[in-house]
Design an enzyme around this catalytic site. Structure first.
Site, PDB file in Angstrom:
ATOM      1  N   SER A 110     -42.399 -14.825  61.894  1.00 50.34           N
ATOM      2  CA  SER A 110     -41.245 -15.728  61.950  1.00 50.34           C
ATOM      3  C   SER A 110     -40.248 -15.326  63.037  1.00 50.34           C
ATOM      4  CB  SER A 110     -40.555 -15.713  60.586  1.00 50.34           C
ATOM      5  OG  SER A 110     -39.231 -16.183  60.678  1.00 50.34           O
ATOM      6  N   TYR A 133     -38.247 -21.727  67.438  1.00 51.36           N
ATOM      7  CA  TYR A 133     -37.702 -23.080  67.306  1.00 51.36           C
ATOM      8  C   TYR A 133     -37.431 -23.598  68.707  1.00 51.36           C
ATOM      9  CZ  TYR A 133     -36.855 -21.569  62.497  1.00 51.36           C
ATOM     10  OH  TYR A 133     -37.006 -21.091  61.222  1.00 51.36           O
ATOM     11  N   THR A 159     -41.591 -24.521  65.339  1.00 47.60           N
ATOM     12  CA  THR A 159     -41.185 -25.209  64.113  1.00 47.60           C
ATOM     13  C   THR A 159     -40.204 -26.323  64.456  1.00 47.60           C
ATOM     14  OG1 THR A 159     -41.616 -23.257  62.792  1.00 47.60           O
ATOM     15  CG2 THR A 159     -40.117 -24.881  61.847  1.00 47.60           C
ATOM     16  N   LYS A 225     -45.300 -27.182  64.246  1.00 50.92           N
ATOM     17  CA  LYS A 225     -45.196 -27.051  62.781  1.00 50.92           C
ATOM     18  C   LYS A 225     -44.114 -27.965  62.220  1.00 50.92           C
ATOM     19  CE  LYS A 225     -44.439 -23.581  59.153  1.00 50.92           C
ATOM     20  NZ  LYS A 225     -43.062 -23.665  58.656  1.00 50.92           N
ATOM     21  N   HIS A 249     -42.222 -27.707  55.260  1.00 44.67           N
ATOM     22  CA  HIS A 249     -41.488 -26.442  55.153  1.00 44.67           C
ATOM     23  C   HIS A 249     -41.422 -25.989  53.688  1.00 44.67           C
ATOM     24  CE1 HIS A 249     -38.886 -24.219  58.202  1.00 44.67           C
ATOM     25  NE2 HIS A 249     -38.732 -23.476  57.126  1.00 44.67           N
TER      26      HIS A 249
HETATM   27  C1  FMN Z   1     -38.537 -17.394  52.169  1.00 46.29           C
HETATM   28  C2  FMN Z   1     -39.131 -18.335  53.176  1.00 46.29           C
HETATM   29  C3  FMN Z   1     -38.762 -18.213  54.511  1.00 46.29           C
HETATM   30  C4  FMN Z   1     -39.307 -19.090  55.475  1.00 46.29           C
HETATM   31  N1  FMN Z   1     -38.963 -18.917  56.789  1.00 46.29           N
HETATM   32  C5  FMN Z   1     -39.548 -19.711  57.718  1.00 46.29           C
HETATM   33  C6  FMN Z   1     -39.306 -19.488  59.101  1.00 46.29           C
HETATM   34  O1  FMN Z   1     -38.589 -18.556  59.475  1.00 46.29           O
HETATM   35  N2  FMN Z   1     -39.914 -20.318  59.988  1.00 46.29           N
HETATM   36  C7  FMN Z   1     -40.737 -21.336  59.600  1.00 46.29           C
HETATM   37  O2  FMN Z   1     -41.277 -22.059  60.439  1.00 46.29           O
HETATM   38  N3  FMN Z   1     -41.008 -21.560  58.296  1.00 46.29           N
HETATM   39  C8  FMN Z   1     -40.441 -20.780  57.347  1.00 46.29           C
HETATM   40  N4  FMN Z   1     -40.752 -20.979  56.030  1.00 46.29           N
HETATM   41  C9  FMN Z   1     -41.682 -22.047  55.650  1.00 46.29           C
HETATM   42  C10 FMN Z   1     -43.134 -21.548  55.621  1.00 46.29           C
HETATM   43  O3  FMN Z   1     -43.598 -21.269  56.923  1.00 46.29           O
HETATM   44  C11 FMN Z   1     -44.084 -22.578  55.011  1.00 46.29           C
HETATM   45  O4  FMN Z   1     -43.951 -23.809  55.692  1.00 46.29           O
HETATM   46  C12 FMN Z   1     -43.906 -22.823  53.515  1.00 46.29           C
HETATM   47  O5  FMN Z   1     -43.453 -21.670  52.858  1.00 46.29           O
HETATM   48  C13 FMN Z   1     -45.236 -23.262  52.917  1.00 46.29           C
HETATM   49  O6  FMN Z   1     -45.116 -23.611  51.598  1.00 46.29           O
HETATM   50  P1  FMN Z   1     -45.447 -22.612  50.372  1.00 46.29           P
HETATM   51  O7  FMN Z   1     -44.336 -21.638  50.314  1.00 46.29           O
HETATM   52  O8  FMN Z   1     -45.457 -23.550  49.205  1.00 46.29           O
HETATM   53  O9  FMN Z   1     -46.791 -21.956  50.620  1.00 46.29           O
HETATM   54  C14 FMN Z   1     -40.216 -20.107  55.067  1.00 46.29           C
HETATM   55  C15 FMN Z   1     -40.588 -20.198  53.725  1.00 46.29           C
HETATM   56  C16 FMN Z   1     -40.070 -19.328  52.779  1.00 46.29           C
HETATM   57  C17 FMN Z   1     -40.525 -19.451  51.346  1.00 46.29           C
END
Ligand code: FMN
Length: 355
Positions: A110, A133, A159, A225, A249
């Site tokens: 990330s 981003y 993203t 994404k 997301h």
């Molecule tokens: C705690 C947390 C932090 C996240 N941080 C980012 C991030 O920094 N960048 C990003 O593109 N997606 C982020 N996401 C989204 C994840 O990449 C992903 O799309 C999502 O968690 C998938 O769904 P799931 O948690 O049901 O498996 C984050 C998700 C969570 C749970």
């Protein structure tokens, strides 16, 4: 579930992690935008596809390996970019990377990683992608692209669904403060609201030209994404993206969307084979993975479950999460008479009529 029992599925991992994590951290990880309808729908929608078992096909030697953008992975489950793994375990992204490398899958790091891109890359011998981003500050994007390439990262995930900050009510109630990851010039600063208005945040003014520019600024493959419509898949293809992650997301940005598995077919149809289609959101069972592949995904990602694995047992916990999914995928493939990932075609699933 009692604390001394070993979790046997990803839901039990979440329950065990919830017992260990401070409430506000658990809520940050588990929660989503407003009413969390999309969080819930991502999960429930998997139930609307059912499996079509086939018998008497030699399934004695199962092969779960596949390729994603030319990289071989030992199972079609990748690690989604998620900020701040140290929230769940002091080893943070080091533990996640070692687990991903041990199980030969890809770890997407990330923008908000709690460990520096370069330092992390040295911790194991696996496959890393970097996530960013469309930042307002193009010099910073160039710098990150240069750093990622030099450190051996293999692809760039951009993203696109985070240009405007979400309303996450659990965080508001808990007065939760998220801080910038260490790779930002202003590391440790509180994420400003609206996040997008700062030079270091995702730019709310960004357009498809910015994605084209990012593509032109690196020779690494680009993964877009946060795509939820066929129209945007088409635009990703025109912008030169190499792959798309169908993602809402994890329901953390816009609520009231369809589940990702519900828009997968639309995305696959729009791609017309020009880019690889990946998916995340609510993947918790091996059967979910098989359903997504049957509907045209090349592979899927897990987000929250990596935190549950980390919270329970660091690197070993993430390994266990991946192993549980592997075992469930194997059972599903064997019983559907599909010994390889390539053999999981659209006839593996059928839309279930409403009961
Ligand atoms: C705690 C947390 C932090 C996240 N941080 C980012 C991030 O920094 N960048 C990003 O593109 N997606 C982020 N996401 C989204 C994840 O990449 C992903 O799309 C999502 O968690 C998938 O769904 P799931 O948690 O049901 O498996 C984050 C998700 C969570 C749970």
């Amino acid at each position: 579930m009692s604390m001394n029992q070993r979790p046997i599925n990803l839901f039990e991992f979440e329950a065990a992690a919830k017992e260990r994590l401070p409430k506000e951290e658990y809520d940050y990880i588990a929660g989503g935008a407003t009413d969390e309808l999309s969080v819930d729908r991502n999960r429930r929608a998997f139930e609307s596809w059912t499996l079509r078992p086939r018998v008497l096909r030699d399934v004695s030697a199962l092969d779960l390996s596949t390729t994603v953008l030319g990289t071989k992975v030992s199972l079609p489950v990748l690690i989604a970019p998620c900020g701040g793994h140290k929230k769940a375990h002091p080893d943070g992204e080091f533990a996640t990377y070692r687990a991903a490398a041990a199980r030969r899958t890809i770890f997407t790091v990330s923008a908000n990683s709690s460990i520096g891109f370069e330092e992390l890359a040295k911790a194991a011998n696996g496959h890393l992608w970097v996530q960013l981003y469309p930042f307002r500050d193009r010099e910073m994007i160039k710098d990150w692209l240069r750093r990622a390439k030099a450190a051996g990262y293999k692809a760039v995930c951009v993203t696109l669904d985070s240009q405007w900050p979400p309303k996450r009510e659990r965080n508001i109630r808990n007065n939760y403060k998220n801080v910038r990851g260490v790779n930002f010039p202003k590391a440790g600063a509180e994420t400003p609201r609206p996040a997008g208005r700062a030079g270091e945040g995702s730019d709310p003014a960004a357009t498809w030209k910015d994605l084209e520019w990012i593509k032109s600024a690196t020779d690494l493959p680009i993964i877009a994404k946060g795509i939820m419509t066929g129209e945007d898949v088409e635009l990703c293809a025109e912008a030169g993206a190499d792959a798309v992650i169908v993602s809402n997301h994890g329901g953390r940005h816009l609520d009231n969307t369809l589940a990702t598995i519900e828009v997968l077919s639309e995305a696959v149809a729009a791609a017309k084979g020009r880019l690889e289609i990946l998916l995340d959101g609510g993947v918790r069972r091996g059967a979910d993975v098989v359903k997504a592949i049957a509907l045209g995904a090349k592979a899927v990602f897990i987000g929250r479950p990596l935190f549950w694995g980390l919270a329970v047992d660091g690197e070993q916990g993430v390994i266990r999460v991946l192993d549980i999914l592997r075992e469930e995928i194997e059972i599903t493939m064997a019983k559907c008479g599909r010994p390889t990932i390539a053999s999981i075609d659209s006839t593996t699933v059928v839309k279930a009529p409403r009961l």
